[in-house]
Design an enzyme around this catalytic site. Structure first.
Site, short mmCIF file in Angstrom:
data_model
loop_
_atom_site.label_atom_id
_atom_site.label_comp_id
_atom_site.label_asym_id
_atom_site.label_seq_id
_atom_site.Cartn_x
_atom_site.Cartn_y
_atom_site.Cartn_z
N CYS A 122 0.81 -1.23 0.00
CA CYS A 122 0.00 0.00 0.00
C CYS A 122 0.84 1.27 0.00
CB CYS A 122 -0.94 0.00 1.20
SG CYS A 122 -1.94 -1.47 1.29
N HIS A 262 -3.91 6.93 2.39
CA HIS A 262 -4.22 5.58 1.92
C HIS A 262 -5.60 5.22 2.44
CE1 HIS A 262 -4.26 1.41 1.15
NE2 HIS A 262 -3.89 1.01 2.35
N ASN A 292 -10.15 -0.57 -0.23
CA ASN A 292 -8.70 -0.46 -0.16
C ASN A 292 -8.11 -0.99 -1.47
OD1 ASN A 292 -5.97 -0.82 0.34
ND2 ASN A 292 -6.25 -1.63 2.40
N1 COA Z 1 -18.73 -9.00 8.74
C1 COA Z 1 -19.22 -9.23 9.96
N2 COA Z 1 -18.45 -9.53 11.02
C2 COA Z 1 -17.13 -9.58 10.83
C3 COA Z 1 -16.55 -9.36 9.57
C4 COA Z 1 -17.42 -9.06 8.50
N3 COA Z 1 -16.98 -8.83 7.26
N4 COA Z 1 -15.20 -9.46 9.66
C5 COA Z 1 -14.94 -9.76 10.95
N5 COA Z 1 -16.10 -9.83 11.63
C6 COA Z 1 -16.29 -10.15 13.05
C7 COA Z 1 -15.14 -10.94 13.63
O1 COA Z 1 -15.29 -12.31 13.36
C8 COA Z 1 -15.27 -10.61 15.09
O2 COA Z 1 -16.29 -11.42 15.64
P1 COA Z 1 -16.13 -12.02 17.11
O3 COA Z 1 -16.05 -10.84 18.02
O4 COA Z 1 -17.38 -12.83 17.26
O5 COA Z 1 -14.88 -12.83 17.06
C9 COA Z 1 -15.75 -9.18 15.09
O6 COA Z 1 -16.31 -8.94 13.79
C10 COA Z 1 -14.67 -8.18 15.34
O7 COA Z 1 -13.55 -8.52 14.54
P2 COA Z 1 -12.27 -7.64 14.47
O8 COA Z 1 -11.29 -8.24 13.52
O9 COA Z 1 -11.81 -7.32 15.86
O10 COA Z 1 -12.91 -6.33 13.82
P3 COA Z 1 -12.24 -4.95 13.59
O11 COA Z 1 -13.04 -3.91 14.23
O12 COA Z 1 -10.77 -4.97 13.85
O13 COA Z 1 -12.45 -4.77 12.02
C11 COA Z 1 -11.11 -4.89 10.06
C12 COA Z 1 -11.83 -5.67 11.13
C13 COA Z 1 -10.41 -5.86 9.12
C14 COA Z 1 -12.12 -4.05 9.32
C15 COA Z 1 -10.08 -3.97 10.74
O14 COA Z 1 -9.28 -4.70 11.62
C16 COA Z 1 -9.16 -3.28 9.76
O15 COA Z 1 -9.59 -2.50 8.95
N6 COA Z 1 -7.87 -3.52 9.91
C17 COA Z 1 -6.85 -2.87 9.13
C18 COA Z 1 -6.85 -3.44 7.78
C19 COA Z 1 -5.90 -2.72 6.92
O16 COA Z 1 -5.86 -1.53 6.89
N7 COA Z 1 -5.16 -3.51 6.21
C20 COA Z 1 -4.39 -3.13 5.12
C21 COA Z 1 -3.30 -2.27 5.39
S1 COA Z 1 -2.91 -2.05 3.81
#
Ligand code: COA
Length: 335
Positions: A122, A262, A292
């Site tokens: 990224c 980003h 993204n």
């Molecule tokens: N729909 C519904 N629920 C979802 C889900 C989806 N698409 N994806 C994950 N969940 C659930 C998980 O299973 C978890 O459930 P649980 O509490 O029963 O275990 C819950 O939502 C919370 O998951 P978590 O991973 O803690 O959520 P989050 O708030 O961190 O959001 C992302 C997940 C991926 C959106 C977030 O972590 C993120 O954006 N991270 C950075 C990603 C990024 O920028 N990456 C690239 C850099 S280039």
């Protein structure tokens, strides 16, 4: 001062033009509800994404890269035969080799340009732009085409709801050249931390784990991410990169006209903006439309901001990114 103490002469460098391209096909959050256990409400609340663009089977990274490159050339007034170098920033190249940059060179007809791919995920566009700035600043090149392109849809596990909802395909490009009175790149800061490499990875397909039936059965040929950990590091990395580049340029966050971050997650962007005390109207967002798009994210946002009239002459435009590697960086431009 002896001659060896003198700083080498470097030329100032500008962004001369920008362009971008996205596939026509739109994949909405509602479409994803049919693929994985998710909901439009969850995706919008947790990421800010409403839809993303997904390439068809026939389209590869070089196709989008070429379309974005042509638009960037047009907006800069530079012709393809004036290009000295092409840098394609991508982790989803058409092939392991030849480079996607060579494919773009052939497509746009830039016979004088030498070509390379650059893998910084990224942060790729900011890394590529800094390579261009170094080459032009040192007098080794005049016009460099830098493209950020990504086609992550082709490496996606469409059953992994923590990842597949986030990404889209796109390309963004810029022509970088000697300073011409506008678009000067004032400073850039880049960072990396390979000790956290396993947080975002595509494990199989390289020399460490060549593709095998077993690797495919284990989904190792697909994108893997520990989203939660990346989230925290992303906020920290983006803020640090912004502060460092502003320091280098001798300005403060209050001087920034527009943050072009980003587009990974609106919560990461909001947290970064809040830490820098930048109000929402000084933050550019298009994540709702594209998700993204990794290396394409910053140049796509920059190009859309330019075309929407959000960049005014003299504005301080701060670009910032964070991604796999880990890599991060920021660049400050006087538009
Ligand atoms: N729909 C519904 N629920 C979802 C889900 C989806 N698409 N994806 C994950 N969940 C659930 C998980 O299973 C978890 O459930 P649980 O509490 O029963 O275990 C819950 O939502 C919370 O998951 P978590 O991973 O803690 O959520 P989050 O708030 O961190 O959001 C992302 C997940 C991926 C959106 C977030 O972590 C993120 O954006 N991270 C950075 C990603 C990024 O920028 N990456 C690239 C850099 S280039």
């Amino acid at each position: 001062m002896s001659s060896s103490d003198k700083k080498p002469q470097v030329r100032s460098v500008s962004i001369l033009g920008t362009g971008s391209a996205v596939p026509d096909r739109v994949l909405t959050n509602h479409d994803l509800e049919a693929l994985v256990d998710t909901s439009d409400d969850w995706i919008v609340a947790r990421t800010g994404i409403r839809e993303r663009r997904i390439a068809d089977d026939k389209t590869a990274a070089s196709d989008l890269a070429t379309a974005a490159a042509r638009r960037a050339l047009e907006s800069s007034g530079i012709t393809a035969d004036q290009l000295d170098t092409i840098v394609v920033c991508t982790v989803t190249a058409d092939y392991q080799f030849p480079s996607t940059a060579c494919l773009v060179q052939a497509a746009i007809g830039a016979p004088r340009a030498y070509c390379m791919d650059l893998a910084a995920a990224c942060s790729g566009f900011l890394y590529g732009t800094e390579v261009a700035r170094g080459l032009i600043g040192a007098g080794l090149a005049n016009h460099v085409l830098v493209i950020g392109v990504e086609m992550l849809s082709k490496f996606m596990n469409w059953q992994d709801r923590g990842v597949c909802i986030l990404f889209g395909d796109a390309a963004g490009a810029a022509i970088i050249g000697p300073h011409n009175g506008r678009g000067e790149i004032l400073a850039t800061y880049l960072g990396a931390d390979g000790t956290s490499a396993e947080l975002i990875e595509l494990p199989a397909g390289g020399s460490r784990h060549p593709i095998t039936h077993e690797a495919i059965d284990q989904q190792q040929h697909h994108f893997h991410m520990k989203g939660n950990e990346v989230f925290k590091l992303g906020v920290r990395g983006m803020e640090e990169a912004c502060r460092r580049v502003l320091d280098r340029a001798g300005v403060t966050p209050a001087d920034v006209s527009l943050l072009v971050p980003h587009q990974a997650n609106t919560r990461i962007i909001d947290a970064t903006a809040q830490r820098l005390e930048l109000p929402p109207e000084r933050v550019y967002l298009n994540i709702q439309k594209y998700g993204n798009t990794s290396a394409a994210s910053v140049p796509l946002a920059l190009d859309e901001a330019r075309r929407e009239g959000r960049l005014h002459e003299g504005d301080l435009v701060l670009m910032v990114a964070f991604g796999a590697g880990l890599t991060w960086g920021a660049s400050l431009v006087r538009w």
